[in-house]
Design a protein around this motif. Structure first.
Motif, PDB file in Angstrom:
ATOM      1  N   GLY A  57       0.823  -1.209   0.000  1.00  0.00           N
ATOM      2  CA  GLY A  57       0.000   0.000   0.000  1.00  0.00           C
ATOM      3  C   GLY A  57       0.853   1.253   0.000  1.00  0.00           C
ATOM      4  N   PHE A  58       0.681   2.082   1.022  1.00  0.00           N
ATOM      5  CA  PHE A  58       1.424   3.331   1.092  1.00  0.00           C
ATOM      6  C   PHE A  58       2.783   3.166   1.759  1.00  0.00           C
ATOM      7  CE2 PHE A  58      -3.104   4.673   1.149  1.00  0.00           C
ATOM      8  CZ  PHE A  58      -3.115   5.303  -0.086  1.00  0.00           C
ATOM      9  N   ASN A  59       3.093   1.970   2.216  1.00  0.00           N
ATOM     10  CA  ASN A  59       4.357   1.703   2.895  1.00  0.00           C
ATOM     11  C   ASN A  59       5.022   0.479   2.284  1.00  0.00           C
ATOM     12  OD1 ASN A  59       4.027   3.712   5.169  1.00  0.00           O
ATOM     13  ND2 ASN A  59       2.225   2.448   5.519  1.00  0.00           N
ATOM     14  N   ASN A  60       6.228   0.180   2.753  1.00  0.00           N
ATOM     15  CA  ASN A  60       6.910  -1.044   2.358  1.00  0.00           C
ATOM     16  C   ASN A  60       6.876  -2.045   3.499  1.00  0.00           C
ATOM     17  OD1 ASN A  60       7.676   0.110  -0.114  1.00  0.00           O
ATOM     18  ND2 ASN A  60       9.537   0.975   0.778  1.00  0.00           N
ATOM     19  N   LEU A  61       6.868  -3.320   3.158  1.00  0.00           N
ATOM     20  CA  LEU A  61       7.017  -4.331   4.191  1.00  0.00           C
ATOM     21  C   LEU A  61       8.411  -4.234   4.814  1.00  0.00           C
ATOM     22  CD1 LEU A  61       5.445  -7.475   2.454  1.00  0.00           C
ATOM     23  CD2 LEU A  61       4.410  -6.064   4.248  1.00  0.00           C
ATOM     24  N   ILE A  91      -5.822   2.295  -1.482  1.00  0.00           N
ATOM     25  CA  ILE A  91      -5.837   3.165  -2.667  1.00  0.00           C
ATOM     26  C   ILE A  91      -6.383   4.559  -2.366  1.00  0.00           C
ATOM     27  CG2 ILE A  91      -6.007   1.211  -4.261  1.00  0.00           C
ATOM     28  CD1 ILE A  91      -8.993   1.883  -4.566  1.00  0.00           C
ATOM     29  N   GLY A  92      -6.508   4.901  -1.090  1.00  0.00           N
ATOM     30  CA  GLY A  92      -7.004   6.230  -0.745  1.00  0.00           C
ATOM     31  C   GLY A  92      -8.487   6.412  -0.963  1.00  0.00           C
ATOM     32  N   PHE A  93      -9.278   5.358  -0.748  1.00  0.00           N
ATOM     33  CA  PHE A  93     -10.715   5.384  -1.014  1.00  0.00           C
ATOM     34  C   PHE A  93     -11.537   5.649   0.248  1.00  0.00           C
ATOM     35  CE2 PHE A  93     -14.770   3.248  -2.304  1.00  0.00           C
ATOM     36  CZ  PHE A  93     -15.029   4.008  -3.440  1.00  0.00           C
TER      37      PHE A  93
END
Length: 403
Positions: A44-48, A248-250
């Protein structure tokens, strides 16, 4: 037999596919098959937060994460691409997960070039609604790249009978139905709801309706909002829990649906729930709802049913077997139909409980990872022996799978 499994992501923000892939390779490894998993660190908006470019041993399989660039579901990884160029020939068979993804398309091309058989699991991405969403982009990608790759696959795995029908209607006759499963140990003893109430005290002493899934347009939250508004006006003690990640920013759009419907104060958005907190949410709930426009074969629906919850799901969830066995309310993709089914459950609590009990038994008997992998290994072996995939399809049907 040495199997390579590849997916663009394993991050939990991408929903059920991550859980499906990891539990699938784990179970394949339990059968003594050598299986490797390669994936990016997208989340998503970060990395694992995982080691990159090294093999990480898990129980009976190993996984390697690669750095990447991504925007929403578009994921690019030069390091994984380079690894594939040098190592795809180390394997007897490749199993890819999702489509419309550059990394997966590259994998298919390399398999064709080196004449390595591959099996594709689209996870609902060939469903009519999914193809119609952002249609012009998908049509172009499908025409130029995806259609040929699917035609040349050794097999396409659908995870629901209706999904198989849709895929075959596109002309892909080498399609098989192997549903997803659950690790039943996670559901043998149901969790106490206490920790959920501790984290979300406003839900205590309410009749909870649980939505468990990504905050995404295809999940039908625009339908659930007016449906729940009707239900709440009839059952004021009802409270809706929206549990899932926003990859996804929904989220703001989803919240606006409930604000416009006039029921926002009776809705709790919890964000992503995992581990004990997720199971506590399932234990706290009285009903489960999945108002989806489109699914492959929903893991969260299986989890709701395995928890003994009466479930209201749409026919977009691709689970007609649940209706046939009378273990869930399967309704049209329509707000009024969703509202009617939820109200019926709340107004007939004993009937709803009996349906939930039947659902739990139904899942335990028919939807385990062991059952799924036994069928999948038959497919692998058939492919490697250069037998016709139609023969294995018929064998699975004869064993009374849910195709």
């Amino acid at each position: 037999m040495k199997i390579l499994t590849i997916a663009p992501y394993l991050g939990s923000t991408y929903g059920g596919i991550s859980k499906i892939v990891t539990e699938l390779v784990q179970t394949i490894g339990n059968f003594g098959i050598t299986v490797d998993l390669v994936v990016t660190h997208a989340n998503g908006f970060n990395n694992l937060d995982v080691p990159l470019h090294v093999w990480i041993p898990e129980k009976n399989y190993r996984v390697q994460y690669f750095s990447c660039w991504y925007h929403n579901d578009l994921i690019i990884s030069s390091s994984l691409s380079n690894w594939l160029f040098h190592h795809v020939t180390d394997y007897n068979l490749v199993h890819t997960h999702t489509i419309f993804a550059p990394l997966i398309s590259l994998t298919h091309w390399l398999c064709q070039f080196h004449q390595i058989p591959y099996i594709v699991t689209p996870h609902g991405m060939l469903e009519p609604w999914a193809l119609s969403y952002k249609a012009w982009k998908k049509h172009l990608y499908y025409t130029l790249i995806e259609k040929q790759a699917l035609q040349r696959a050794s097999a396409i795995q659908g995870t629901a009978s209706s999904e198989v029908d849709h895929i075959m209607s596109l002309g892909f006759k080498h399609t098989i139905n192997i549903p997803n499963g659950l690790n039943l140990k996670e559901f043998e003893v149901l969790t106490e709801p206490r920790i959920f109430y501790q984290n979300f005290p406003n839900t205590k002493n309410k009749v909870l309706i649980l939505f468990l899934g990504r905050i995404d347009p295809k999940k039908g939250l625009d339908l659930l909002a007016p449906a729940f508004a009707k239900v709440h006006s009839q059952f004021p003690q009802s409270h809706l829990v929206i549990a899932g990640p926003d990859s996804i920013g929904f989220l703001s759009t989803a919240k606006s649906y409930f604000a416009r419907a006039g029921c926002f104060d009776a809705v709790t958005f919890t964000g992503m729930l995992s581990g004990k907190l997720k199971y506590a949410a399932l234990a706290a709930a009285s009903l489960y709802v999945a108002p989806s426009y489109s699914e492959g074969f929903s893991m969260s629906v299986l989890e709701g049913m395995a928890s003994g919850l009466p479930c209201v799901i749409t026919n977009g969830c691709n689970f007609p077997e649940a209706a046939g066995a009378q273990v869930a309310h399967v309704v049209n993709i329509d707000a009024n139909a969703i509202a009617s089914a939820l109200s019926h459950c709340l107004g007939n609590s004993q009937e709803a409980k009996e349906m939930g009990d039947r659902a739990r038994k139904f899942i335990f008997q028919n939807y385990t990872w062991e059952q799924a992998v036994q069928k999948l290994l038959e497919v692998y072996q058939t492919i490697l022996k250069n037998k016709e995939i139609n023969k294995i399809r018929q064998a699975i049907i004869n064993k009374k799978s849910f195709e």
